[in-house]
Write a protein that holds these residues in place. Structure first.
Motif, PDB file in Angstrom:
ATOM      1  N   TYR A   1      -7.993  -3.363 -10.254  1.00  0.00           N
ATOM      2  CA  TYR A   1      -8.494  -2.553  -9.164  1.00  0.00           C
ATOM      3  C   TYR A   1      -8.119  -1.098  -9.380  1.00  0.00           C
ATOM      4  CZ  TYR A   1      -9.135  -6.882  -6.554  1.00  0.00           C
ATOM      5  OH  TYR A   1      -9.523  -8.114  -6.144  1.00  0.00           O
TER       6      TYR A   1
ATOM      7  N   PRO B   1      -8.249   2.292  -6.828  1.00  0.00           N
ATOM      8  CA  PRO B   1      -8.648   2.748  -5.493  1.00  0.00           C
ATOM      9  C   PRO B   1      -9.763   3.779  -5.564  1.00  0.00           C
ATOM     10  CG  PRO B   1      -6.271   2.736  -5.716  1.00  0.00           C
ATOM     11  CD  PRO B   1      -6.835   2.515  -7.095  1.00  0.00           C
TER      12      PRO B   1
ATOM     13  N   SER C   1      -0.324   6.602 -10.306  1.00  0.00           N
ATOM     14  CA  SER C   1      -1.296   5.566 -10.658  1.00  0.00           C
ATOM     15  C   SER C   1      -1.744   5.653 -12.094  1.00  0.00           C
ATOM     16  CB  SER C   1      -2.521   5.670  -9.744  1.00  0.00           C
ATOM     17  OG  SER C   1      -3.285   6.814 -10.077  1.00  0.00           O
TER      18      SER C   1
ATOM     19  N   ALA D   1      -2.707   8.108  -5.707  1.00  0.00           N
ATOM     20  CA  ALA D   1      -3.034   6.855  -5.024  1.00  0.00           C
ATOM     21  C   ALA D   1      -1.888   6.494  -4.094  1.00  0.00           C
ATOM     22  CB  ALA D   1      -3.279   5.740  -6.025  1.00  0.00           C
TER      23      ALA D   1
ATOM     24  N   ALA E   1      -5.003   1.727  -1.034  1.00  0.00           N
ATOM     25  CA  ALA E   1      -5.514   0.651  -1.887  1.00  0.00           C
ATOM     26  C   ALA E   1      -5.655  -0.646  -1.099  1.00  0.00           C
ATOM     27  CB  ALA E   1      -4.586   0.451  -3.077  1.00  0.00           C
TER      28      ALA E   1
ATOM     29  N   ASN F   1      -9.278  -2.600  -0.373  1.00  0.00           N
ATOM     30  CA  ASN F   1      -9.460  -3.931  -0.956  1.00  0.00           C
ATOM     31  C   ASN F   1      -9.340  -5.022   0.092  1.00  0.00           C
ATOM     32  OD1 ASN F   1      -9.764  -3.719  -4.059  1.00  0.00           O
ATOM     33  ND2 ASN F   1      -8.159  -2.261  -3.581  1.00  0.00           N
TER      34      ASN F   1
ATOM     35  N   ARG G   1      -0.845  -3.128 -10.369  1.00  0.00           N
ATOM     36  CA  ARG G   1      -1.978  -2.791 -11.214  1.00  0.00           C
ATOM     37  C   ARG G   1      -2.135  -3.804 -12.363  1.00  0.00           C
ATOM     38  NH1 ARG G   1      -6.148  -0.641 -11.226  1.00  0.00           N
ATOM     39  NH2 ARG G   1      -5.984   0.483 -13.183  1.00  0.00           N
TER      40      ARG G   1
END
Length: 361
Positions: A55, A57, A187, A192, A197, A201, A272
């Motif tokens: 992912y 953001p 990030s 971020a 985030a 999500n 991450r």
């Protein structure tokens, strides 16, 4: 594939942008009037940055939690759960794919397999049940799902079986949102925050409001990887577990120690890496699986994380996720029979999978 379970409660479900890896992110400052700490999309002069299969953001139209709604807490150590009574024989082994807050669908799937009764209590004696992670976000009742898993763990242990759970990337995401809020993190691709985030999500404000210390403690103690009857159980279809240790015990210890240090950047890096996917999908998939099996043992990997329609490439656009793609009826066995995918795509109108192992090719 045939049609299976229908839509769950009237809530926002994930579209492909919840799973798709953006082509680039921007190294800019926060968006004016947008989510805290998010990079501004499309700003002049931005330079595309290569991303991986996790992912990243990006700006999406989800509600924003006010700063005052986010509580930062430290997760304390929690006593070990009660051990199951000694037994000469293990019961059958079951695994559960990603639940993502769909409590009603989970109850129905567990009852269909005879693991719980009509009241939602454990009814499977010495059976063994493993959840592969991702209990919250996108669906309506993530905290209800965690409460159920915790209760079934105690009931199963008392009956001579057990119910256990693995750490998913959404557990790391929710922990980070609660503990670090809108604190900027490094990030590697601009600014971020965990809170942004989490919202982008599928984070649900009702889950955050109901999240208590014992939920946090439970999530922070989950194992990342385990082995049962030659099945290497993990959440994500990735080889990054190899970065954290050369044994199952070492991986789990490293993940827990990282969370205990309570460093936002370290926790972000862990999150991450756990979002990476598709390591077993292409021609190199069998060799990637064998690398894990050679290190940690077992003869087959069982994972969640990547919805099977997305893993198969059957869903290729956001429009397809609203009924255009196939509904998954069972697990997907691939990588030369070495990998089993268990995320049926409940957030994409798919089926919440609960299956007994082993499965035939």
């Amino acid at each position: 594939m045939t049609q299976g379970a229908g839509q769950g409660p009237d809530v926002r479900t994930a579209t492909l942008r919840d799973f798709r890896v953006p082509a680039y992110v921007h190294e800019t400052g926060p968006v004016q009037g947008g989510s805290a700490g998010m990079a501004a999309p499309g700003a002049p002069g931005d330079t595309p940055v290569a991303t991986d299969d996790g992912y990243t953001p990006t700006q999406r139209d989800l509600p924003v939690i006010n700063r005052g709604d986010t509580v930062q807490v430290e997760v304390q150590a929690m006593p070990e759960p009660p051990q199951a009574p000694a037994s000469e024989e293990h019961g059958p082994l079951f695994v559960v794919g990603d639940v993502h807050g769909y409590l009603d669908e989970l109850l129905g799937a567990l009852q269909e397999q005879g693991l719980i009764d009509a009241e939602g209590d454990w009814s499977a004696g010495n059976a063994r049940l493993w959840f592969l992670g991702d209990f919250t976000d996108r669906g309506p009742d993530g905290i209800g799902v965690i409460d159920l898993v915790m209760r079934l763990s105690a009931q199963a242990a008392a009956a001579g079986g057990y119910c256990k759970a693995l750490m998913g990337n959404h557990e790391l995401l929710l922990l980070g949102a609660k503990r670090f809020g809108d604190t900027p993190v490094n990030s590697g691709a601009g600014t971020a925050t965990f809170q942004a985030a989490w919202l982008l999500n599928g984070g649900q404000k009702t889950d955050m409001e109901r999240l208590e210390d014992h939920h946090l403690q439970w999530m922070a103690r989950l194992d990342a990887i385990e082995s049962e009857d030659g099945h290497l159980l993990m959440h994500s279809d990735t080889t990054v577990y190899l970065d954290y240790g050369d044994s199952i015990e070492a991986v789990n210890d490293t993940v827990r120690e990282t969370l205990t240090r309570n460093d936002a950047d370290e926790c972000w890096d862990l999150f991450r890496k756990f979002t990476k996917r598709f390591a077993f999908r292409d021609e190199s998939g069998p060799s990637a699986v064998r690398e894990l099996l050679d290190m940690y043992g077992g003869h087959r990997v069982v994972h969640g994380h990547s919805p099977i329609p997305y893993l198969l490439g059957d869903v290729g656009s956001e429009d397809d996720s609203d009924g255009g793609g196939p509904v998954i009826e069972g697990p997907h066995i691939y990588a030369g029979g070495l990998a089993i995918a268990m995320d049926g795509g409940v957030t994409m109108a798919g089926k919440l999978l609960v299956c007994q192992l082993p499965l035939d090719n």
